[in-house]
Scaffold this active site. Structure first.
Site, PDB file in Angstrom:
ATOM      1  N   HIS A 127     -43.576  -6.648   2.063  1.00  0.00           N
ATOM      2  CA  HIS A 127     -43.836  -7.833   1.242  1.00  0.00           C
ATOM      3  C   HIS A 127     -44.467  -8.898   2.160  1.00  0.00           C
ATOM      4  CE1 HIS A 127     -42.667 -11.451  -1.095  1.00  0.00           C
ATOM      5  NE2 HIS A 127     -42.467 -10.653  -2.120  1.00  0.00           N
ATOM      6  N   ASP A 204     -35.497  -6.197   5.877  1.00  0.00           N
ATOM      7  CA  ASP A 204     -35.681  -6.972   4.656  1.00  0.00           C
ATOM      8  C   ASP A 204     -34.881  -6.247   3.569  1.00  0.00           C
ATOM      9  OD1 ASP A 204     -36.517  -7.858   2.195  1.00  0.00           O
ATOM     10  OD2 ASP A 204     -38.649  -7.941   2.719  1.00  0.00           O
ATOM     11  N   GLN A 207     -34.673  -5.899  -1.707  1.00  0.00           N
ATOM     12  CA  GLN A 207     -34.651  -4.925  -2.811  1.00  0.00           C
ATOM     13  C   GLN A 207     -33.551  -3.884  -2.658  1.00  0.00           C
ATOM     14  OE1 GLN A 207     -36.422  -5.157  -5.546  1.00  0.00           O
ATOM     15  NE2 GLN A 207     -37.849  -6.752  -4.902  1.00  0.00           N
ATOM     16  N   LYS A 230     -31.922 -12.160  -6.703  1.00  0.00           N
ATOM     17  CA  LYS A 230     -32.224 -10.778  -7.107  1.00  0.00           C
ATOM     18  C   LYS A 230     -30.954  -9.964  -7.311  1.00  0.00           C
ATOM     19  CE  LYS A 230     -36.536 -10.614  -4.424  1.00  0.00           C
ATOM     20  NZ  LYS A 230     -37.609 -10.668  -5.398  1.00  0.00           N
ATOM     21  N   CYS A 370     -47.084  -9.427  -4.164  1.00  0.00           N
ATOM     22  CA  CYS A 370     -46.987  -9.947  -2.781  1.00  0.00           C
ATOM     23  C   CYS A 370     -47.087  -8.831  -1.752  1.00  0.00           C
ATOM     24  CB  CYS A 370     -45.704 -10.742  -2.570  1.00  0.00           C
ATOM     25  SG  CYS A 370     -45.574 -12.173  -3.619  1.00  0.00           S
TER      26      CYS A 370
HETATM   27  N1  PLP Z   1     -39.060  -8.866   0.414  1.00  0.00           N
HETATM   28  C1  PLP Z   1     -39.142  -8.072  -0.641  1.00  0.00           C
HETATM   29  C2  PLP Z   1     -39.138  -6.575  -0.441  1.00  0.00           C
HETATM   30  C3  PLP Z   1     -39.235  -8.614  -1.923  1.00  0.00           C
HETATM   31  O1  PLP Z   1     -39.320  -7.806  -2.975  1.00  0.00           O
HETATM   32  C4  PLP Z   1     -39.224 -10.019  -2.065  1.00  0.00           C
HETATM   33  C5  PLP Z   1     -39.355 -10.636  -3.395  1.00  0.00           C
HETATM   34  O2  PLP Z   1     -39.841 -10.054  -4.321  1.00  0.00           O
HETATM   35  C6  PLP Z   1     -39.122 -10.804  -0.931  1.00  0.00           C
HETATM   36  C7  PLP Z   1     -39.048 -10.199   0.303  1.00  0.00           C
HETATM   37  C8  PLP Z   1     -39.115 -12.282  -1.006  1.00  0.00           C
HETATM   38  O3  PLP Z   1     -37.984 -12.751  -1.667  1.00  0.00           O
HETATM   39  P1  PLP Z   1     -37.817 -14.284  -1.953  1.00  0.00           P
HETATM   40  O4  PLP Z   1     -39.003 -14.704  -2.774  1.00  0.00           O
HETATM   41  O5  PLP Z   1     -36.543 -14.403  -2.691  1.00  0.00           O
HETATM   42  O6  PLP Z   1     -37.820 -14.981  -0.639  1.00  0.00           O
END
Ligand code: PLP
Length: 412
Positions: A127, A204, A207, A230, A370
């Site tokens: 992401h 990260d 998910q 989430k 993203c």
């Molecule tokens: N990393 C992953 C794999 C994501 O799917 C997301 C959000 O969709 C993020 C990071 C970023 O999350 P946040 O917008 O809550 O910071």
């Protein structure tokens, strides 16, 4: 009760007020939990209860309301710590979201530990939150970025570790589960390889933490980032877990109130961890409500949640394979992936697919999610994504498939 059910999903759905509504004349089928999940009544009530009964700033007041708020806020930290198997509540830093957690590590740990010629190893499926902070760090420090590529089904090309991991690699940062491909990565194996060359590992968990049991010791990582919104919690609250000795050696990220021991005119000394990283007034009610969300998820059981989602995913992959002209990205074997399915439909733009599904009351996401480098690699500008959570039903998968057939016919 559906035959897929490990728990009473229909009863569980009733706990989510938003799911009771109709959208465009149809019962809402919410298939965008990968972006943000819905919230159960207990979480909504918890937030309201905080603002109605004991809203006050934490760690400061010597009056009852502030003590009550502080107690609930710190109790939430303890719940988070237990949820991910942290060694201590002191390893839990409250931040706004995954993005802020990763930026904190990049700025603080990265700034102190990386220099010219050092390398940061990422993957092609990250992401933007797990790419851009490292690019910014690389610009500041003269470090370089490397990327592990993907095989034809969207798994990491692990053989590339042989060439891309070296003693110059200071950090490996990767997602546990892709938000587009659904791929679940072998984090433990990669962490062992990374540690063997002296690199630290950031995971990260945006998910994965909401969908499966995650224990930091089993992952073998050094940092874990995830978002409350989430995982049935509110927006504005996220978590950075880090090994205590790493946190203790890290300089502050943001300066201001709360994060200090002593402030003099020309210098300051800093508070112990995790307070050192929590400058200013935190998202108090949101942290407390995240604790409530964790209680809710734990009550259902993370293993049961994962099991249910695996079955729903297997059903969805099977059902969607009947839709003509549909290309699904990511591993074809359900056990290798989580319940997020991205696809393209021949001759129909992903945004049109999403708009037609919306007219049927089915909420999905369209775009690059993203992950522009990943979409570039897949050679598509955008995909449509259906992502599932504990409250989704097999019949919603059927409605997705029917909506896709409709889109295909309309654009034929
Ligand atoms: N990393 C992953 C794999 C994501 O799917 C997301 C959000 O969709 C993020 C990071 C970023 O999350 P946040 O917008 O809550 O910071």
């Amino acid at each position: 009760m559906s035959p897929l059910t490990q728990f009473d999903v229909l009863a569980l759905r009733r706990e989510f007020p938003i799911l009771q509504q109709e959208v465009n004349g149809h019962r809402l089928a919410f298939l965008d939990s990968g972006a943000s999940s819905q919230k159960p009544r207990v979480v909504i009530d918890c937030l309201e209860d905080y603002y109605r009964r004991f809203n006050a700033n934490v760690h400061r007041g010597v009056y009852k309301l502030s003590e009550e708020a502080t107690f609930a806020f710190e109790r939430a930290r303890g719940k988070v710590a237990r949820f991910v198997g942290a060694a201590s509540h002191r390893e839990i830093v409250f931040v706004r979201n995954t993005t802020e957690a990763i930026n904190l590590v990049a700025y603080s740990w990265g700034g102190a530990n990386l220099g010219p010629g050092d390398r940061i190893l990422l993957t092609l499926m990250e992401h933007h939150s797990n790419i851009v902070p490292w690019q910014m760090l690389a610009e500041r420090t003269g470090a370089h970025l490397d990327y592990i590529g993907l095989d034809g089904e969207g798994r990491l090309a692990l053989e590339e570790l042989d060439t891309k991991l070296s003693e110059r690699t200071k950090l490996v940062a990767l997602t546990q589960q892709s938000n587009v491909l659904g791929t679940i990565n072998p984090v433990r194996l990669i962490a062992e390889r990374a540690h063997a060359v002296g690199a630290k590992v950031l995971v990260d968990g945006a998910q994965s933490v909401p969908h499966m049991p995650v224990a930091v010791k089993e992952l073998g990582c050094d940092f874990l980032a995830f978002s409350g919104h989430k995982m049935c919690g509110p927006t504005g609250i996220g978590v950075l877990w880090a090994k205590r000795e790493l946190l203790e050696a890290m300089p502050p990220f943001l300066g201001g109130g709360s994060m200090i021991k002593l402030v003099e005119l020309d210098h300051s000394t800093y508070a112990d961890v995790p307070t050192r990283f929590e400058a200013g007034t935190p998202a108090i009610g949101e942290a407390i409500a995240l604790g409530e969300a964790i209680d809710f998820l734990s009550g259902v059981g993370m293993a049961a949640i994962h099991h249910y989602e695996c079955e729903l995913l297997a059903y969805a992959l099977d059902r969607l394979s009947e839709v003509g002209g549909l290309t699904i990205y990511g591993p074809s074997t359900p056990v290798e992936r989580g319940a997020a399915i991205s696809f393209t439909l021949d001759g129909v733009h992903p945004h049109d697919v999403a708009a037609i599904l919306d007219s049927e009351g089915v909420a999905v996401r369209a775009g690059h999610h993203c992950t522009q480098p990943l979409h570039h690699h897949l050679d598509v500008p955008a995909t449509t994504r259906a992502s599932f959570y504990i409250y989704n039903l097999a019949e919603e998968v059927d409605r997705l498939a029917v909506g896709l057939e409709k889109a295909r016919k309309l654009f034929a």
